[in-house]
Design a protein around this motif. Structure first.
Motif, short mmCIF file in Angstrom:
data_model
loop_
_atom_site.label_atom_id
_atom_site.label_comp_id
_atom_site.label_asym_id
_atom_site.label_seq_id
_atom_site.Cartn_x
_atom_site.Cartn_y
_atom_site.Cartn_z
N UNK A 1 0.99 -1.41 0.10
CA UNK A 1 0.07 0.16 0.21
C UNK A 1 0.89 1.22 -0.08
N UNK A 2 2.25 1.28 0.52
CA UNK A 2 2.86 2.34 0.53
C UNK A 2 3.72 2.34 -0.81
N UNK A 3 3.54 1.46 -1.46
CA UNK A 3 4.36 1.34 -2.79
C UNK A 3 5.73 0.75 -2.82
N UNK A 4 6.02 0.22 -1.79
CA UNK A 4 7.55 -0.13 -1.77
C UNK A 4 7.53 -1.55 -2.68
N UNK A 5 8.83 -1.80 -3.29
CA UNK A 5 9.14 -2.89 -4.25
C UNK A 5 8.91 -4.31 -3.46
N UNK A 6 8.25 -5.16 -4.06
CA UNK A 6 7.84 -6.35 -3.34
C UNK A 6 9.15 -6.87 -2.69
N UNK A 7 10.15 -7.12 -3.34
CA UNK A 7 11.38 -7.74 -2.61
C UNK A 7 11.96 -7.08 -1.38
N UNK A 8 11.83 -5.55 -1.40
CA UNK A 8 12.20 -4.76 -0.28
C UNK A 8 11.11 -4.99 0.75
N UNK A 9 9.90 -5.12 0.18
CA UNK A 9 8.85 -5.35 1.34
C UNK A 9 9.23 -6.60 2.36
N UNK A 10 9.32 -7.71 1.28
CA UNK A 10 9.72 -8.88 2.02
C UNK A 10 10.79 -8.93 2.83
N UNK A 11 12.03 -8.39 2.61
CA UNK A 11 12.99 -8.39 3.33
C UNK A 11 12.86 -7.42 4.70
N UNK B 1 12.75 -9.07 8.30
CA UNK B 1 13.87 -8.33 9.49
C UNK B 1 13.26 -7.68 10.74
N UNK B 2 12.00 -6.88 10.40
CA UNK B 2 11.21 -6.34 11.39
C UNK B 2 10.63 -7.49 12.47
N UNK B 3 10.14 -8.39 11.84
CA UNK B 3 9.64 -9.63 12.51
C UNK B 3 10.38 -10.36 13.32
N UNK B 4 11.74 -10.68 12.84
CA UNK B 4 13.07 -11.05 13.58
C UNK B 4 13.27 -10.24 14.60
N UNK B 5 13.28 -8.98 14.40
CA UNK B 5 13.70 -7.89 15.55
C UNK B 5 12.70 -7.80 16.71
N UNK B 6 11.52 -7.98 16.27
CA UNK B 6 10.39 -8.18 17.42
C UNK B 6 10.08 -9.46 17.96
N UNK B 7 10.60 -10.40 17.64
CA UNK B 7 10.74 -11.95 18.27
C UNK B 7 9.40 -12.19 17.64
N UNK B 8 8.97 -12.13 16.38
CA UNK B 8 7.72 -12.39 15.84
C UNK B 8 8.08 -13.23 14.74
N UNK C 1 0.36 -8.16 18.89
CA UNK C 1 -0.39 -7.25 17.86
C UNK C 1 0.38 -5.99 18.21
N UNK C 2 0.65 -5.32 19.23
CA UNK C 2 1.23 -4.01 19.23
C UNK C 2 2.75 -4.06 18.57
N UNK C 3 3.42 -5.17 18.61
CA UNK C 3 4.56 -5.28 18.15
C UNK C 3 4.56 -5.20 16.39
N UNK C 4 3.57 -5.85 16.19
CA UNK C 4 3.11 -5.85 14.63
C UNK C 4 2.86 -4.59 14.10
#
Length: 194
Positions: free
Chosen positions: A101-111, A115-122, A138-141
């Motif tokens: 929705x923010x227009x980020x490239x698909x590969x960048x979004x996945x990466x 990374x953020x899910x890893x960072x927040x132990x999710x 949910x708050x971490x998401x």
């Protein structure tokens, strides 16, 4: 620089926000503290462009955000007080949707999402439906979603609500890192936690 000048908001002739002014410079983390019902969330909603003020203005780098609200929102990361998520989606799907929705490239979004899910132990829960997540998860998401597009301004309304001590410490460390990179961070809270 984020500047809030003379913000006022009336509901039925009652001022819920009355002449609020402050500045958040690049690299600053600014707290907006007060008891429940004092107008913090209303102020946050005005700053993020979700509500129009009765009076006052919000500027980013000298420009009124209302002059080009869409451009401002592209530079904004926002964590609302209530975790309203699509509960049938997984955490990874939710971040992927927000990135697209923010227009980020698909590969960048996945990466970035991984990374953020890893960072927040999710990361181990990335394929589980959000309906199975705890309030803190949910708050971490929501926090990960707000950071996904590397915003210049990060506005957080009660960001530590439901977050455990370890995640709260990680989050504070992350805020300090973001501030060190020149991000402008505003945080509303009823009281300081952990």
């Amino acid at each position: 620089m984020l500047e809030v000048k003379g913000l006022t908001k009336y509901y039925r002739n009652i001022a819920v926000v009355n002449d609020v002014s402050f500045t958040v410079k690049p690299g600053e983390v600014t707290g907006y503290l007060g008891p429940n019902g004092c107008g913090k969330s209303t102020t946050v909603k005005i700053i993020t462009g979700l509500l129009e003020p009765t009076a006052g203005r919000v500027f980013l780098d000298g420009k009124d955000i209302r002059d080009d609200l869409m451009a401002f929102k592209r530079r904004l990361g926002y964590v609302p007080e209530e975790a309203i998520l699509y509960s049938y989606m997984t955490g990874l799907e939710y971040l992927q949707l927000n990135g697209r929705l923010r227009g980020l490239p698909l590969r960048e979004v996945d990466r970035k999402a991984n990374e953020l899910l890893e960072l927040f132990s999710l990361h181990a829960h990335r394929r589980a439906p959000i309906s199975a997540y705890s309030k803190g998860m949910k708050q971490r998401v929501l926090i990960a979603s707000a950071l996904l597009h590397d915003p210049d301004v990060l506005i957080l309304d009660e960001p530590l609500s439901g977050i455990d001590v370890t995640s709260a410490q990680l989050f504070r460390h992350l805020l300090n890192q973001l501030a060190g990179r020149g991000k402008k961070i505003g945080r509303a809270s009823c009281r300081e936690r952990v």
